[in-house]
Design a protein around this motif. Structure first.
Motif, PDB file in Angstrom:
ATOM      1  N   ASN A  62       3.660   3.499  -7.852  1.00 57.81           N
ATOM      2  CA  ASN A  62       2.830   2.292  -7.946  1.00 57.81           C
ATOM      3  C   ASN A  62       3.295   1.346  -9.047  1.00 57.81           C
ATOM      4  O   ASN A  62       2.500   0.728  -9.751  1.00 57.81           O
ATOM      5  N   PRO A  90       0.854  -1.216   0.000  1.00 63.18           N
ATOM      6  CA  PRO A  90       0.000   0.000   0.000  1.00 63.18           C
ATOM      7  C   PRO A  90       0.880   1.252   0.000  1.00 63.18           C
ATOM      8  O   PRO A  90       1.858   1.311   0.747  1.00 63.18           O
ATOM      9  N   LEU A  91       0.544   2.212  -0.871  1.00 64.20           N
ATOM     10  CA  LEU A  91       1.436   3.383  -1.054  1.00 64.20           C
ATOM     11  C   LEU A  91       1.726   4.082   0.282  1.00 64.20           C
ATOM     12  O   LEU A  91       2.801   4.616   0.481  1.00 64.20           O
ATOM     13  N   SER A  92       0.747   4.015   1.212  1.00 68.72           N
ATOM     14  CA  SER A  92       0.975   4.688   2.508  1.00 68.72           C
ATOM     15  C   SER A  92       2.095   4.003   3.282  1.00 68.72           C
ATOM     16  O   SER A  92       2.708   4.586   4.163  1.00 68.72           O
ATOM     17  N   GLU A  93       2.386   2.731   2.924  1.00 72.24           N
ATOM     18  CA  GLU A  93       3.425   2.000   3.659  1.00 72.24           C
ATOM     19  C   GLU A  93       4.784   2.050   2.967  1.00 72.24           C
ATOM     20  O   GLU A  93       5.764   1.532   3.477  1.00 72.24           O
ATOM     21  N   GLN A 103       8.611   6.955   2.926  1.00 78.12           N
ATOM     22  CA  GLN A 103       8.370   8.271   2.337  1.00 78.12           C
ATOM     23  C   GLN A 103       9.660   9.066   2.132  1.00 78.12           C
ATOM     24  O   GLN A 103       9.747   9.897   1.240  1.00 78.12           O
TER      25      GLN A 103
END
Ligand code: MYA
Ligand code: CJ4
Length: 409
Positions: free
Chosen positions: A186, A52-55, A58
């Motif tokens: 992604n 998941p992109l949130s994981e 960053q």
């Protein structure tokens, strides 16, 4: 009886040793591992699912404190000059350190600005104090088909660490950082090639070389005078006519893009791994660009149908130890399609066009159907091997080079 030369044996030993070697970084990565070889029970396709992109991490990976990340805008003359200089002095050399690739600035801008490119996938490392660029790695987006699966991938290239900073485990950090930035878009797979054996090649290709200027090639040590051969006999052996032989053979132009796209898409279907080119891709990757990419096609004089296509890119090498020459002008076979003109005749016309552009040697990998013309057109097998890799995508059967429909720069 295949003549087993000592250095071929040495290479076999070297390669089998590399299978035994520890790969402390690559063992942590989602790539085929040597110990899995032959275990064809593992399913083909992605090795790890998307995160998941949130994981996705960053912030950039940590560098040693003296260094910092920099995004290299290749559209900036100054930055492009810095990248060019780093590669010209520190990029791939042959095993005997006689040659080093000398990608031109125009070539780098072409290679790194395809449709949909991401500037922040052009990653540099520089010294905080002096701002000197000391390392580089790039990714460009590409849609590749693997069997019947069309996958959005990153093509990774131009990994380079300054000679003075080698063997400090900087490469794994560069690779993890480009992986992180690709994940943020992604995209979860990648394709790359290397002259070194890593876990685990999808296939291994052989380079073949066709002498165009044999006198210079022998003078600089690229090739040697054959046994029982004189120089004049060698020059005669490789002589090429000035005129091409195929009626309707001409340079590709912008209005040919739709027809060339149809021709190429249909041709590439036969390969296990191949690009899924659309017209935008064909316009970028195959329209001629002076001293970067040359492409030709055959337009039938009767029907005006486009029946054949051939192309090569120009990648010179610096000659590191010759008093007479500083640059080896090399052309590399790119994508070729023959549906009417015999491939061997089409490629001979490509050789003639390369000679007109003062090319010294025409290189080709034994991919696609190249194996059908190499010997007849007097190519000689080189000692360079190119290993193809996929990241986070398992293919069970190591492919034959002729099952590969992909040429990277
Ligand atoms: C989803 C998206 C994924 C995106 C990423 C996909 C993967 C992309 C992968 C990159 C595709 C690049 C495609 C091209 O550009 S191929 C051209 C590579 N460039 C050159 O050969 C230029 C001259 N050489 C150098 O600049 C350095 O020697 C390089 C930078 C190559 C290594 O620096 P250095 O010599 O100072 O070593 P280290 O101490 O930092 O690190 C040692 C570790 O690095 C592993 N190593 C060595 N050479 C390569 C290589 N060519 N690909 C992958 N890994 C390589 C090595 O096995 C060891 O790991 P392990 O054996 O211990 O495990
Ligand atoms: C798809 N990305 C390919 C770019 C080239 N890559 C990375 C490469 N990887 C391993 C090789 F074996 C290789 N070869 C080109 C052949 C060749 O011409 N060998 C003599 C020679 C002349 N100049 C040079 C410069 C560097 C190495 C060999 N050189 C062998 N190319």
């Amino acid at each position: 009886e295949k003549e087993i030369s000592i250095d071929a044996l040495a290479r076999e030993v070297q390669e089998s040793l590399s299978l035994a070697k520890r790969h402390k970084f690559w063992e942590t990565q989602p790539v085929g591992q040597f110990k899995e070889l032959g275990d064809s029970s593992l399913p083909e396709g992605p090795i790890e699912p998307p995160t998941p992109l949130s994981e996705v991490k960053q912030e950039p990976y940590n560098l040693p404190s003296l260094y910092e990340w920099i995004t290299c805008d290749m559209g900036s003359e100054h930055m492009c000059n810095e990248v060019y200089s780093l590669l010209t002095n520190n990029y791939v050399e042959d095993d005997d350190n006689m040659f080093r690739f000398n990608y031109s600035k125009e070539f780098l801008r072409w290679a790194l600005h395809p449709p949909g490119y991401y500037k922040n996938w052009h990653i540099g490392v520089r010294v905080k104090s002096s701002k000197k660029l000391v390392a580089f790695i790039t990714g460009v987006p590409a849609r590749l088909r693997v069997r019947d699966d069309v996958v959005n991938m990153a093509e990774i290239n131009f990994l380079c660490v300054h000679k003075k900073l080698r063997s400090k485990r900087l490469a794994p950090v560069m690779i993890k950082e480009v992986t992180r930035r690709v994940h943020l878009e992604n995209i979860w797979q990648a394709a790359y090639t290397a002259g070194v054996v890593l876990p685990t090649p999808v296939t291994t290709c052989q380079y073949w070389h066709r002498s165009i200027n044999p006198k210079k090639l022998i003078d600089v040590g690229f090739s040697r005078l054959g046994p029982r051969m004189t120089m004049s006999r060698t020059i005669k052996l490789y002589k090429l006519p000035d005129q091409t032989a195929t009626p309707g053979f001409r340079k590709m132009e912008i209005h040919d893009v739709p027809a060339v796209t149809r021709l190429l898409r249909s041709y590439l279907k036969q390969f296990v791994v191949a690009p899924d080119f659309d017209e935008n891709d064909v316009e970028h990757w195959l329209l001629p660009k002076e001293d970067v990419i040359d492409s030709f096609l055959v337009e039938s004089p009767e029907t005006h149908e486009i029946t054949d296509f051939c192309s090569f890119y120009t990648l010179p090498s610096s000659i590191l130890g010759s008093p007479n020459y500083s640059t080896l002008k090399a052309a590399y076979s790119y994508y070729n399609v023959s549906t009417v003109t015999p491939l061997v005749q089409l490629m001979n016309d490509a050789l003639i066009m390369a000679k007109r552009k003062d090319i010294d040697v025409f290189n080709a990998l034994d991919v696609m159907q190249n194996g059908t013309f190499l010997k007849e057109l007097k190519f000689g097998a080189g000692d360079g091997k190119l290993h193809y890799y996929l990241y986070n995508y398992r293919i069970n059967h190591v492919l034959n080079a002729s099952e590969l429909g992909l040429v990277l720069l």
